[in-house]
Each structure stands twice: as C-alpha cells, then as structure tokens.
Write an enzyme that holds these catalytic residues in place. Structure first.
Site, PDB file in Angstrom:
ATOM      1  N   CYS A 198       0.804  -1.222   0.000  1.00  9.87           N
ATOM      2  CA  CYS A 198       0.000   0.000   0.000  1.00  9.87           C
ATOM      3  C   CYS A 198       0.836   1.271   0.000  1.00  9.87           C
ATOM      4  O   CYS A 198       0.289   2.375  -0.016  1.00  9.87           O
ATOM      5  CB  CYS A 198      -0.943  -0.023   1.193  1.00  9.87           C
ATOM      6  N   GLU A 349      -0.460   5.359  13.460  1.00 11.86           N
ATOM      7  CA  GLU A 349      -0.188   6.572  12.696  1.00 11.86           C
ATOM      8  C   GLU A 349      -0.360   7.798  13.576  1.00 11.86           C
ATOM      9  O   GLU A 349       0.424   8.751  13.508  1.00 11.86           O
ATOM     10  CB  GLU A 349      -1.088   6.657  11.464  1.00 11.86           C
ATOM     11  N   LYS A 370      -9.335   7.890   2.329  1.00 12.80           N
ATOM     12  CA  LYS A 370      -9.877   6.524   2.254  1.00 12.80           C
ATOM     13  C   LYS A 370     -11.278   6.434   2.849  1.00 12.80           C
ATOM     14  O   LYS A 370     -11.996   5.473   2.598  1.00 12.80           O
ATOM     15  CB  LYS A 370      -8.937   5.550   2.971  1.00 12.80           C
ATOM     16  N   PHE A 434       1.923  -3.360   4.015  1.00 16.70           N
ATOM     17  CA  PHE A 434       2.209  -4.653   4.626  1.00 16.70           C
ATOM     18  C   PHE A 434       3.707  -4.948   4.441  1.00 16.70           C
ATOM     19  O   PHE A 434       4.302  -4.607   3.402  1.00 16.70           O
ATOM     20  CB  PHE A 434       1.401  -5.751   3.946  1.00 16.70           C
TER      21      PHE A 434
END
Length: 470
Positions: A198, A349, A370, A434
C-alpha cells in the site's frame, strides 16, 4: 483561521489557477552549500477513482464528502464476510486505447494508461516536442493484474492448460502499467515499477523525484494503479480480518479514526502525476501545480502485517521526509494520512504523528481520503498525493467522513465530516504497506514568484551531496 466549507463551496474550479503565496517563515539556509541537484515540481495529474474518473470530478466529490463505496454487483459475493468496495464506475477503456488493445490489457493497465494520458494533457506536454530518452515512467502496482490471474487460474484448473490466455503474463505482471504507459507515450527514459504493497504509489513518486534530482530524466510520469476488487481479494483480505464487514451501509463503512471502525474497504483506481525538473518546466512555460520538497522511506522490520509498536517506522519515514526537505516539523500544516480505518494503523499513525510533531501535532490538520474512496492499495499513495496537491492549490482540506464517535486515544484534528478552508503551505502524504514498508512525500505550495536558488533549503536538493566552501 480554519473554517468549514459551506454548501456549494469547493465545487468546480479552474484547474490551472495557481494559488499564491509561499512560505512566509525564514527558510533555513546553510552557508557554502554547493548545488548539485535541482528542484522538482508537479505539472500534471490524472486520476481514476471510485468518486470520479477525472481530476475535477474526483476533487469536487472529495471536498463534498461523497463516498464511492457501494455493494459489489459485478460478481457474486454470497457467503463472503465483506461484500462492499470502492469501485470505479463508468470507466470506458476505449477512451484511452483502441478496442482491440482494450481486450488484451488488464484493468490495472487500463487505469494507468487513462491516468497517464490525463496527466499528459493536464501538464500541456507535447510528446512530439520532447526528447523521448529523457522522459521516464515509474508506475507501480501492489498486486498487478489480479483479475487476469484469477480468471486464468480458474480456466487452467477447470479446463486445462490450453485455456490459459497467451496474454496472461503481460496482462498480469506488476510492471506492465509502467511498461505499457511508456509504449503509449513513446517514453524511452527510465522505466520501472516499485512494489511495496500500500506504499507503492508514494514510493513511485518519491523515486521519480530522486531520478529527477539526479538528472536521470527531465520528465517522469509517476504513480500507481490497482484493480483488485475481485473475489480472491475479498477472500484473502477477509481471511486476514482486515476488511470492514459493514455491508448494510456501504457509504458509512470506511471510518478512519472513528471508535467504531472495523477495518478498511478495498478500492480500485489509479493516479499518475507528471514530475519535472523546475528548469525544464519553466523553460516550456508549464503549469506548475506544486513542488516536491522531500521524500522519506523506512522499514518497520517488525511484522508481515502489523505496524511496529508506537508507529516507530512511520515516524522515521516522516522524519526522513522532513530532513530531506530541510524543514522543521512546525512548517507542516497538513498531513494526508494513510488512515485505513484498521485498529492498528489508525492508532500507530496517530502516535507516529505525535512523536514527530510533538505539541504541533495538535495544530496540524489530518484527514483520510480513504473514508470516501476506500483503500486503493498500490494506487492509494498516488491518488492521495494528487489530493494533497489540490489542497495546496485551493486551500481546502477534504474531510474524514464517518468520523462520528471519536476514539479517545485518537485525539488529533482529523477534519471530521466537513471540508475546511486553511492556509496550507506544506503538507505530508503518508503511505504504509504490509511488510512494514513506509513512504512519505513532503509537498509544498508553489509560488510563481519563488526565485530561491537551486539547493537552497526546503527542497532537499542540498542534502547528502553538499560540500562546505572553505
């Protein structure tokens, strides 16, 4: 003073209208630095997304808080825990390639070609006028042609090897979006495809920035593409318990930073940005949209899916981006967050932002695209970078929608539910993948009157290769 965007604001805007004003603070300056590389600017952008297949529609819907998440109807997901996705609607590949080629290309490649050709047009570039060996393409994909892979595996196991398409390999491999865009544009410069889950799109943009600083090209088309809204993806991410199962209310399923978040929503699309050396862009009178001033990378070296505790690797990538830009944390106004709506990502985050910015974290604006488009995997970073450039140009920060019940541990200003006007001069765009692969871009509003010399701070051009004059 920040203020919400009222109804009707943030609607169609002139794409080529440059916002004014540069950094008002005193730029850091180092004496005796010898310039060895050049400032890099963004001159064109193209996107294919769940909320619009062109930049203007995408941005208008993003500012308005429109969700592109829907129940999937293209195939049967009966029995799957998750049945929703951020799907691209109304995409016509024959607008971008001829009908024969459209049948031979995976949807991932078609998205990339469409975004690249939009970016070409936006940048007002003429392929007939450029040196093709000085034009590069760096476009990645997290998983490549997943639909092609799924279809041909199914044909192979059910009907034997003769049923596998002769185009299976070129349709599937993850470097083909970059390869095919180069074919379409006649770009014969550097060409490759980073794959970092990602973080792919952000790595592609950052590596394009490095190519240009190193004078390996004059122009680079960079970004990411993904078309993984397929049954095998729902099965795989579902098995990993990474996806939201809020099937009864798709537009409200993606809930970054909300206490009731239950996983990310898979999405699809592409983003391609045109990056140029500043001197090249100025020489041809290009529309300059923003400046890339820093790029940071790191690895968690911790776990195949979970981020490192306290967001250690995320924080390191942000610090590297700021150091590359030669900017203090207080210079940043906005962070376009990775913001997936998974339990671990949002918490880590947030901790990483607090680690890097200290008390300034509470003055930052932070939001997640998102919440509206879902997670575009390898394309996410590129599309979100395009949105960040639009924030720099328009002074509008898109909201994080569906943030209705704040998580007590997540206490930053995530611009909940309603877009906001703000004086955004410097922004970070975060992407984390990932495997613990992290990438962060530092972007700055471009001021037409900005005549700073090359390598004179705040653009990273003097980092790592400087000499002190004696």
């Amino acid at each position: 003073m920040d203020h919400p965007i009222g109804e009707g604001e943030g609607k169609p805007f002139p794409l080529f209208a440059l916002s004014g004003g540069g950094l008002s603070r005193q730029e850091p300056r180092r004496r005796g630095v010898v310039r060895v590389s050049e400032r890099v600017v963004i001159t064109g952008m193209g996107v294919v997304t769940p909320i619009g297949n062109d930049l203007e529609t995408f941005w208008t819907n993003l500012v308005a808080g429109e969700s592109g998440v829907v129940r999937v109807t293209d195939f049967d997901l009966t029995g799957y825990a998750t049945q929703i996705a951020g799907t691209v609607k109304g995409f016509d590949p024959e607008m971008w390639v001829d009908a024969r080629e459209a049948r031979r290309l995976d949807r991932t490649i078609l998205f990339a070609v469409a975004a690249a050709k939009m970016a070409l047009r936006h940048a007002e570039l003429d392929p007939g006028a450029w040196d093709p060996e000085r034009v590069g393409v760096v476009i990645g994909s997290g998983v490549g042609g997943m639909g092609t892979l799924e279809d041909n595996f199914s044909a192979f196991f059910s009907r034997g090897p003769r049923r596998v398409s002769p185009f299976f390999v070129p349709m599937m491999i993850a470097n083909m979006p970059a390869g095919y865009v180069a074919i379409e544009l006649g770009a014969r410069g550097p060409n490759f495809a980073p794959v970092s889950a990602c973080a792919t799109g952000t790595h592609a943009l950052g590596l394009a920035y490095e190519l240009l600083k190193a004078n390996k090209a004059d122009v680079v088309f960079a970004g990411g593409a993904e078309a993984a809204v397929r049954p095998i993806a729902f099965a795989a991410f579902g098995a990993a318990r990474a996806l939201s199962t809020r099937n009864d209310d798709p537009p409200r399923a993606s809930r970054p930073f909300d206490r009731r978040r239950d996983g990310f929503v898979i999405g699809e699309g592409a983003g391609v940005l045109v990056l140029e050396r500043l001197s090249v862009a100025r020489a041809r009178g290009a529309p300059i949209l923003a400046e890339v001033v820093g790029f940071g990378m790191s690895a968690d070296a911790y776990h195949i899916t979970a981020p490192a505790p306290e967001g250690r690797g995320m924080a390191e990538a942000m610090r590297h981006a700021l150091a590359d830009a030669n900017l203090p944390p207080e210079a940043v106004d906005y962070v376009n967050a990775h913001g997936t709506a998974t339990e671990y990502n949002d918490r880590c985050e947030t901790k990483a932002i607090k680690t890097v910015f200290g008390e300034h974290a509470y003055r930052l604006l932070v939001s997640s695209n998102k919440s509206m488009i879902g997670h575009l995997l390898g394309a996410a970073g590129a599309v979100e970078a395009a949105a960040t450039v639009m924030t720099l140009r328009t002074g509008i920060v898109p909201p994080t929608i569906n943030l209705e019940e704040p998580d007590p541990e997540l206490d930053l200003d995530y611009v909940p539910n309603v877009a906001r006007r703000a004086d955004v001069r410097v922004a970070l765009s975060n992407s984390f993948g990932f495997g613990g692969q992290n990438a962060v871009l530092a972007l700055r509003r471009y001021d037409e009157g900005d005549e700073r010399p090359e390598g004179d701070g705040a653009n990273g051009a003097d980092k790592g290769s400087e000499e002190e004059a004696r």
